[in-house]
Design a protein around this motif. Structure first.
Motif, short mmCIF file in Angstrom:
data_model
loop_
_atom_site.label_atom_id
_atom_site.label_comp_id
_atom_site.label_asym_id
_atom_site.label_seq_id
_atom_site.Cartn_x
_atom_site.Cartn_y
_atom_site.Cartn_z
N ILE B 8 20.33 6.19 28.96
CA ILE B 8 20.23 7.63 29.07
C ILE B 8 20.44 8.30 27.70
O ILE B 8 19.88 9.35 27.40
CB ILE B 8 21.22 8.16 30.12
CG1 ILE B 8 20.86 9.59 30.50
CG2 ILE B 8 22.66 8.07 29.65
CD1 ILE B 8 21.35 9.98 31.85
N GLU B 9 21.19 7.62 26.83
CA GLU B 9 21.36 8.17 25.48
C GLU B 9 20.02 8.18 24.74
O GLU B 9 19.71 9.12 24.02
CB GLU B 9 22.38 7.35 24.68
CG GLU B 9 23.83 7.59 25.09
CD GLU B 9 24.22 6.79 26.33
OE1 GLU B 9 23.37 6.03 26.84
OE2 GLU B 9 25.37 6.93 26.77
N ASP B 11 17.09 8.45 26.12
CA ASP B 11 16.32 9.54 26.71
C ASP B 11 16.73 10.88 26.13
O ASP B 11 15.90 11.73 25.83
CB ASP B 11 16.50 9.57 28.23
CG ASP B 11 15.69 8.49 28.93
OD1 ASP B 11 14.84 7.87 28.24
OD2 ASP B 11 15.89 8.27 30.12
N GLN B 12 18.03 11.04 25.96
CA GLN B 12 18.51 12.31 25.40
C GLN B 12 18.03 12.49 23.97
O GLN B 12 17.63 13.59 23.58
CB GLN B 12 20.04 12.37 25.46
CG GLN B 12 20.54 12.61 26.86
CD GLN B 12 22.06 12.61 26.94
OE1 GLN B 12 22.74 12.66 25.91
NE2 GLN B 12 22.58 12.56 28.14
N ALA B 13 18.05 11.41 23.22
CA ALA B 13 17.62 11.50 21.83
C ALA B 13 16.12 11.81 21.77
O ALA B 13 15.68 12.63 20.96
CB ALA B 13 17.92 10.19 21.11
N PHE B 15 14.35 13.31 24.10
CA PHE B 15 14.20 14.68 24.58
C PHE B 15 14.49 15.66 23.44
O PHE B 15 13.77 16.63 23.23
CB PHE B 15 15.16 14.91 25.74
CG PHE B 15 15.10 16.30 26.32
CD1 PHE B 15 14.16 16.60 27.28
CD2 PHE B 15 15.98 17.28 25.90
CE1 PHE B 15 14.09 17.88 27.82
CE2 PHE B 15 15.92 18.55 26.44
CZ PHE B 15 14.98 18.86 27.40
N LEU B 20 12.88 19.64 22.63
CA LEU B 20 13.70 20.77 22.18
C LEU B 20 13.08 21.62 21.08
O LEU B 20 13.21 22.84 21.11
CB LEU B 20 15.09 20.29 21.75
CG LEU B 20 16.05 19.95 22.90
CD1 LEU B 20 17.44 19.68 22.34
CD2 LEU B 20 16.10 21.05 23.94
N MET B 23 11.06 24.71 22.39
CA MET B 23 11.61 25.53 23.46
C MET B 23 11.36 27.02 23.27
O MET B 23 11.27 27.76 24.23
CB MET B 23 13.11 25.26 23.60
CG MET B 23 13.40 24.01 24.41
SD MET B 23 12.80 24.20 26.11
CE MET B 23 11.87 22.71 26.31
N VAL B 44 11.78 27.58 32.42
CA VAL B 44 12.09 26.73 31.28
C VAL B 44 13.12 25.67 31.68
O VAL B 44 13.00 24.49 31.33
CB VAL B 44 12.60 27.57 30.08
CG1 VAL B 44 13.23 26.68 29.02
CG2 VAL B 44 11.45 28.35 29.48
N GLN B 45 14.09 26.09 32.45
CA GLN B 45 15.11 25.14 32.92
C GLN B 45 14.46 24.02 33.74
O GLN B 45 14.71 22.84 33.52
CB GLN B 45 16.14 25.89 33.76
CG GLN B 45 17.08 24.99 34.54
CD GLN B 45 17.98 24.17 33.65
OE1 GLN B 45 18.89 24.68 33.02
NE2 GLN B 45 17.71 22.88 33.56
N ALA B 48 12.23 21.83 31.58
CA ALA B 48 13.00 20.95 30.71
C ALA B 48 13.53 19.75 31.52
O ALA B 48 13.50 18.62 31.04
CB ALA B 48 14.16 21.71 30.07
N ALA B 49 13.96 20.03 32.73
CA ALA B 49 14.45 18.93 33.58
C ALA B 49 13.31 17.97 33.91
O ALA B 49 13.48 16.75 33.86
CB ALA B 49 15.06 19.50 34.85
N PHE B 52 12.55 15.98 30.86
CA PHE B 52 13.60 14.99 30.63
C PHE B 52 13.40 13.77 31.53
O PHE B 52 13.50 12.63 31.09
CB PHE B 52 14.96 15.64 30.90
CG PHE B 52 16.12 14.74 30.59
CD1 PHE B 52 16.47 14.48 29.27
CD2 PHE B 52 16.86 14.17 31.60
CE1 PHE B 52 17.54 13.66 28.98
CE2 PHE B 52 17.94 13.34 31.32
CZ PHE B 52 18.27 13.08 30.00
N ARG B 53 13.06 14.05 32.79
CA ARG B 53 12.87 12.95 33.74
C ARG B 53 11.67 12.08 33.36
O ARG B 53 11.66 10.89 33.59
CB ARG B 53 12.68 13.49 35.16
CG ARG B 53 13.99 13.78 35.87
CD ARG B 53 13.74 13.96 37.36
NE ARG B 53 12.88 15.11 37.61
CZ ARG B 53 13.34 16.34 37.86
NH1 ARG B 53 14.63 16.56 37.86
NH2 ARG B 53 12.52 17.33 38.09
#
Lengths: 240, 175
Positions: B8-9, B11-13, B15, B20, B23, B44-45, B48-49, B52-53
């Motif tokens: 998941i880290e 994925d966050q990176a 993302f 970002l 945005m 936007v929320q 973004a989700a 991310f998925r």
């Protein structure tokens, strides 16, 4: 002399810079010789100018994006938020997006606190009654933190919320001191070496029972220290 | 050696680097598609989700177009759900009725106030509104816009022509 549909399309492609050099050159020659076409061209550019003026907008600085967990963790539901991304010039200094990963625990807790402050509703359950907040937290997270009543000392309980730390939902109690919020997060782990401030927020932590409590706030450091003492005293008292 | 599992880290990176940076554009697109700031935040929320998925499906072509396509689709689902859509058939008919030679004075357009312009944009069907925002504000080229709105380049061009015709008609009339 009038414009046909093809003229309009060609003009469109021209003002959008989509004609190749040869066709653009030929079109410019037409512009200088056809007043109707030139007038239309000027009007499209004028329209562009007023659209840019009217439609420019910036996202709100406190827009917070909550990320869902990876699909494999989806069963944990909304509480399994994996990360938050906060937009804010105040946070980044440049008006850009800041990525809040898990650089360290302090950053994560401060982020949670900031997010709560910026959210329309800083708490998931609003109550000044610790007998409401404590059982609510207990049903939502693994830990069962002590919620104390410090209203007499000027720290009003405003409620509780669920934060995510190290991908695990944890309970936080939210207190108010004048206009400042204080978040107290209860952790099962026993962190050490937490910094005492980050991005202008003060951090204090202490161990009580099986849990570590971490308080994050922008109140004056002295006030947070007082808060810690009172909280410690209340949680290590005869009730435990 | 075993390949390192995607965490998941990671994925966050991804993302953070893919999604970002776009945005602000994402918000703007959502703002003008939905027509108001509050709904834009929700869109936007949600987008973004979604991004991310599905960050693992990003093919590495254009981060901006990939991100904005998700935002655009999310905003359009939102519009359908809330039935706020201007029927595009009516607007097309109107656009076709407007004489392309009917050109308002440029000075008139330059003097149009912000509110009239926003109203005129809001009155456009979504498929015209989105190309106008992507082209005039974000200054994307036809190819990128085509990717975002999932339409051929020629369609993007004709929608822009129609959108401008409708806007000029609306703003030339107000005065």
């Amino acid at each position: 002399m009038s414009l046909g549909p093809n003229d309009e399309l060609e003009l469109t492609a021209y003002v959008d810079g989509e004609l190749d050099a040869m066709r653009a050159f030929a079109f410019e020659r037409r512009l200088s010789g056809e007043p109707d076409l030139a007038r239309r061209h000027d009007a499209v550019l004028a329209l562009r100018g007023c659209l840019r003026e009217a439609l420019v907008c910036e996202p709100p600085r406190n827009l917070v994006l909550r990320m869902p967990a990876a699909p494999s963790r989806a069963a944990a539901g909304w509480r399994a938020l994996a990360a938050s991304f906060i937009l804010g010039a105040a946070l980044t200094g440049a008006g850009g997006w800041m990525y809040l990963g898990r650089e360290d625990l302090a950053r994560e807790l401060v982020s949670d606190h900031i997010r709560a402050q910026l959210a329309p509703q800083p708490i998931d359950i609003a109550s000044s009654d610790r007998h409401t907040v404590k059982p609510w937290l207990a049903t939502h997270v693994a830990q069962s933190p002590e919620v104390v009543d410090l209203a007499a000392e000027g720290f009003d309980l405003v409620g509780g919320r669920i934060d995510v730390v190290d991908r695990m939902p944890v309970g936080s109690m939210v207190y108010r001191r004048a206009k400042h919020l204080i978040s107290v997060t209860a952790l099962l782990s026993a962190p050490s070496g937490l910094r005492d401030s980050l991005d202008g927020y003060h951090i204090r932590y202490w161990r009580a029972g099986d849990l570590t409590y971490v308080a994050v706030s922008d109140v004056a450091p002295d006030d947070l220290e007082t808060f810690e003492k009172l909280y410690r005293a209340a949680t290590s008292g005869p009730t435990r | 050696m075993e390949p390192k599992p995607v965490t998941i880290e990671d994925d966050q990176a991804r993302f953070a680097t893919i999604v970002l940076p776009h945005m602000a554009q994402a918000y703007r697109l959502a703002r003008w598609i939905t027509g108001n700031p509050t709904d834009a935040q929700d869109v936007v929320q949600e987008a973004a989700a979604r991004a991310f998925r599905s960050i693992g499906t990003f093919a590495g072509v254009s981060p901006a177009a990939w991100t904005l396509a998700i935002v655009r689709n999310t905003a359009n689902s939102w519009l359908r759900k809330h039935r706020r859509e201007v029927p595009s058939g009516d607007a097309e008919e109107l656009a076709d009725k407007i004489d392309a030679t009917e050109t308002p004075e440029s000075d008139l357009l330059r003097k149009a106030d912000v509110e009239s312009v926003r109203r005129a944009v809001a009155a456009l069907p979504a498929q015209y509104r989105e190309v106008i925002v992507l082209r005039e504000i974000d200054e994307l080229d036809y190819r990128e816009i085509a990717r975002i709105v999932d339409a051929p380049i020629g369609t993007v061009m004709s929608r822009l022509a129609r959108a401008r015709r409708l806007l000029m008609h609306a703003l030339g009339e107000v005065r």
